[in-house]
Design a protein around this motif. Structure first.
Motif, PDB file in Angstrom:
ATOM      1  N   PRO A 208      31.581  70.826  29.310  1.00 55.26           N
ATOM      2  CA  PRO A 208      30.591  71.999  29.856  1.00 55.26           C
ATOM      3  C   PRO A 208      30.487  73.173  28.960  1.00 55.26           C
ATOM      4  O   PRO A 208      29.099  73.652  29.142  1.00 55.26           O
ATOM      5  CB  PRO A 208      31.476  72.441  30.876  1.00 55.26           C
ATOM      6  N   GLU A 209      31.228  73.416  28.059  1.00 60.06           N
ATOM      7  CA  GLU A 209      31.060  74.783  27.404  1.00 60.06           C
ATOM      8  C   GLU A 209      29.916  74.485  26.229  1.00 60.06           C
ATOM      9  O   GLU A 209      29.111  75.550  25.932  1.00 60.06           O
ATOM     10  CB  GLU A 209      32.218  75.262  26.477  1.00 60.06           C
ATOM     11  N   TYR A 210      29.748  73.125  25.910  1.00 57.99           N
ATOM     12  CA  TYR A 210      28.546  72.713  25.146  1.00 57.99           C
ATOM     13  C   TYR A 210      27.155  72.715  25.853  1.00 57.99           C
ATOM     14  O   TYR A 210      26.140  73.171  25.271  1.00 57.99           O
ATOM     15  CB  TYR A 210      28.969  71.402  24.380  1.00 57.99           C
ATOM     16  N   LEU A 211      27.414  72.268  27.234  1.00 61.15           N
ATOM     17  CA  LEU A 211      26.158  72.032  27.906  1.00 61.15           C
ATOM     18  C   LEU A 211      25.408  73.483  28.052  1.00 61.15           C
ATOM     19  O   LEU A 211      24.324  73.259  28.085  1.00 61.15           O
ATOM     20  CB  LEU A 211      26.577  71.434  29.108  1.00 61.15           C
ATOM     21  N   SER A 231      23.076  78.951  34.031  1.00 62.34           N
ATOM     22  CA  SER A 231      24.357  79.751  33.735  1.00 62.34           C
ATOM     23  C   SER A 231      24.294  81.166  33.944  1.00 62.34           C
ATOM     24  O   SER A 231      24.904  81.915  34.307  1.00 62.34           O
ATOM     25  CB  SER A 231      24.996  79.302  32.441  1.00 62.34           C
ATOM     26  N   GLU A 232      23.280  81.600  33.055  1.00 62.49           N
ATOM     27  CA  GLU A 232      22.910  83.430  33.086  1.00 62.49           C
ATOM     28  C   GLU A 232      22.622  83.688  34.496  1.00 62.49           C
ATOM     29  O   GLU A 232      22.803  84.951  34.787  1.00 62.49           O
ATOM     30  CB  GLU A 232      21.913  83.769  31.997  1.00 62.49           C
ATOM     31  N   VAL A 233      21.826  82.961  35.266  1.00 64.36           N
ATOM     32  CA  VAL A 233      21.172  83.407  36.390  1.00 64.36           C
ATOM     33  C   VAL A 233      22.398  83.279  37.499  1.00 64.36           C
ATOM     34  O   VAL A 233      22.603  84.299  38.237  1.00 64.36           O
ATOM     35  CB  VAL A 233      20.195  82.363  37.263  1.00 64.36           C
ATOM     36  N   MET A 234      23.544  82.301  37.176  1.00 63.54           N
ATOM     37  CA  MET A 234      24.593  82.457  38.145  1.00 63.54           C
ATOM     38  C   MET A 234      25.646  83.629  37.873  1.00 63.54           C
ATOM     39  O   MET A 234      26.096  84.092  38.833  1.00 63.54           O
ATOM     40  CB  MET A 234      25.197  81.094  38.301  1.00 63.54           C
ATOM     41  N   HIS A 237      24.635  86.710  39.513  1.00 61.35           N
ATOM     42  CA  HIS A 237      24.739  86.642  40.804  1.00 61.35           C
ATOM     43  C   HIS A 237      26.378  86.719  41.252  1.00 61.35           C
ATOM     44  O   HIS A 237      26.822  86.327  42.376  1.00 61.35           O
ATOM     45  CB  HIS A 237      24.131  85.200  41.789  1.00 61.35           C
ATOM     46  N   ASN A 238      26.996  86.775  40.318  1.00 56.14           N
ATOM     47  CA  ASN A 238      28.646  86.857  40.130  1.00 56.14           C
ATOM     48  C   ASN A 238      29.095  85.506  40.554  1.00 56.14           C
ATOM     49  O   ASN A 238      30.082  85.532  41.137  1.00 56.14           O
ATOM     50  CB  ASN A 238      29.026  88.053  41.395  1.00 56.14           C
ATOM     51  N   GLY A 239      28.390  84.555  40.340  1.00 60.39           N
ATOM     52  CA  GLY A 239      28.755  83.210  40.597  1.00 60.39           C
ATOM     53  C   GLY A 239      28.909  82.554  39.162  1.00 60.39           C
ATOM     54  O   GLY A 239      29.150  82.993  38.080  1.00 60.39           O
ATOM     55  N   SER A 240      28.867  81.023  39.106  1.00 60.80           N
ATOM     56  CA  SER A 240      29.225  80.177  38.140  1.00 60.80           C
ATOM     57  C   SER A 240      28.414  78.876  38.024  1.00 60.80           C
ATOM     58  O   SER A 240      28.167  78.555  39.287  1.00 60.80           O
ATOM     59  CB  SER A 240      30.572  80.048  37.713  1.00 60.80           C
ATOM     60  N   LEU A 241      28.195  78.398  36.969  1.00 59.28           N
ATOM     61  CA  LEU A 241      27.461  77.119  36.969  1.00 59.28           C
ATOM     62  C   LEU A 241      28.630  76.017  36.468  1.00 59.28           C
ATOM     63  O   LEU A 241      29.172  76.288  35.431  1.00 59.28           O
ATOM     64  CB  LEU A 241      26.433  76.983  36.051  1.00 59.28           C
ATOM     65  N   GLU A 242      28.722  75.039  37.353  1.00 61.63           N
ATOM     66  CA  GLU A 242      30.270  74.260  36.933  1.00 61.63           C
ATOM     67  C   GLU A 242      29.335  72.801  36.904  1.00 61.63           C
ATOM     68  O   GLU A 242      28.399  72.491  37.675  1.00 61.63           O
ATOM     69  CB  GLU A 242      31.083  74.365  38.037  1.00 61.63           C
ATOM     70  N   PHE A 243      30.415  71.984  36.487  1.00 59.18           N
ATOM     71  CA  PHE A 243      29.998  70.429  36.153  1.00 59.18           C
ATOM     72  C   PHE A 243      31.193  69.354  36.822  1.00 59.18           C
ATOM     73  O   PHE A 243      31.993  68.737  35.929  1.00 59.18           O
ATOM     74  CB  PHE A 243      29.681  70.267  34.820  1.00 59.18           C
ATOM     75  N   PRO A 244      31.341  69.602  37.885  1.00 58.55           N
ATOM     76  CA  PRO A 244      32.434  68.697  38.630  1.00 58.55           C
ATOM     77  C   PRO A 244      32.271  67.224  38.555  1.00 58.55           C
ATOM     78  O   PRO A 244      31.438  66.914  38.568  1.00 58.55           O
ATOM     79  CB  PRO A 244      32.349  69.371  40.199  1.00 58.55           C
ATOM     80  N   PRO A 245      33.475  66.578  38.358  1.00 62.70           N
ATOM     81  CA  PRO A 245      33.264  65.155  38.410  1.00 62.70           C
ATOM     82  C   PRO A 245      32.847  64.635  39.832  1.00 62.70           C
ATOM     83  O   PRO A 245      33.082  65.017  40.833  1.00 62.70           O
ATOM     84  CB  PRO A 245      34.859  64.713  38.142  1.00 62.70           C
TER      85      PRO A 245
END
Length: 269
Positions: A208-211, A231-234, A237-245
């Motif tokens: 994820p950190e590479y993506l 990621s920057e947009v989230m 908005h005080n949120g996060s971009l995640e890549f869950p399995p």
């Protein structure tokens, strides 16, 4: 700027689009939106050029606006219904206003996640049809409200769908007859409300950190900005971009490819 030829990004695209719109006699319907797009883009561009992070920030705007203009060109060229053209032009104009709103830290309003998803799907409907991809929407029972810049969140969802469209197109012959993208909502990630975009493509092979690093991409001729922008947009908005399995979530059968989540904080509801 492209290394192959000297050109001014966005402005030349808009000029070409104006010529196409005039040839199709759609100036009355689409012309005012093109004026807004050009004026707002120039305003945001000039402001960002004076900022410390001008290089990356301007690249982000160019990346998003060029994609929007390209979508308009496709729709105009194929003589799609005027109402659809007006909706696409309006979305592009609002998206640029959204970048301006982000700079001003204003323009936030409470929105239903399901409404944001519907707007994003409507804007990419033509591309999904062209690429023979089915869009699956989640039932409304996990819907939620969030305070956000709707223009930027809709554009972010479109970015994720755009990624899925690209990678679904790389499936080997014989495996690409049932291409599907799922867009829905969930509370399965730390109990936080989230918007999910998943597909049955090849999935991610990088951490994820590479993506989310800017200018790093496995796409041919890609800019490597899509996931970084998301990621920057989230973060804004005080949120996060995640890549869950995929196996950690309740997804439609076969959604074993890429899964991306726009995770909001519960306090934003």
């Amino acid at each position: 700027y492209s290394p192959k030829k000297l050109r001014e990004p966005v402005i030349e695209d808009i000029t070409e689009l104006r010529q196409l719109v005039e040839a199709k006699q759609l100036t009355k319907e689409i012309g005012p939106y093109l004026d807004r797009i050009e004026n707002d883009f120039l305003s945001v561009r000039d402001r960002l050029l004076t900022s410390a992070s001008a290089g990356l920030s301007l690249s982000v705007v160019i990346h998003e606006v060029e994609k929007g203009v390209a979508e308009l060109v496709r729709a105009v060229d194929e003589d799609r219904a005027t109402q659809r053209l007006k909706r696409l032009a309006k979305h592009l104009a609002e998206m640029i206003e959204g970048f301006s709103a982000l700079i001003r830290r204003s323009g936030m309003a409470k929105e239903k996640a399901s409404a944001l998803i519907r707007r994003a799907i409507a804007n990419v409907e033509l591309r999904l049809q062209v690429h023979d991809i089915s869009a699956i929407l989640a039932p409304a029972n996990s819907d939620f409200s969030v305070k956000c810049s709707s223009r930027l969140i809709v554009s972010t969802i479109m970015n994720l769908i755009d990624n899925s469209i690209y990678w679904l197109g790389t499936l080997p012959e014989g495996q690409d007859d049932k291409k599907r993208i799922y867009v829905g909502t969930t509370r399965e990630l730390h109990g936080e409300p989230a918007i999910l975009v998943a597909d049955n493509g090849p999935g991610f092979i990088d951490p994820p950190e590479y993506l989310i690093e800017p200018f790093i991409t496995r796409k041919v001729d890609g800019m490597g900005l899509g996931l970084h922008i998301a990621s920057e947009v989230m973060k804004a908005h005080n949120g996060s971009l995640e890549f869950p399995p995929a196996e950690d979530l309740e997804l439609p059968e076969g959604m074993t490819g890429a899964v991306v989540a726009l995770v909001f904080k519960r306090g934003q509801k």
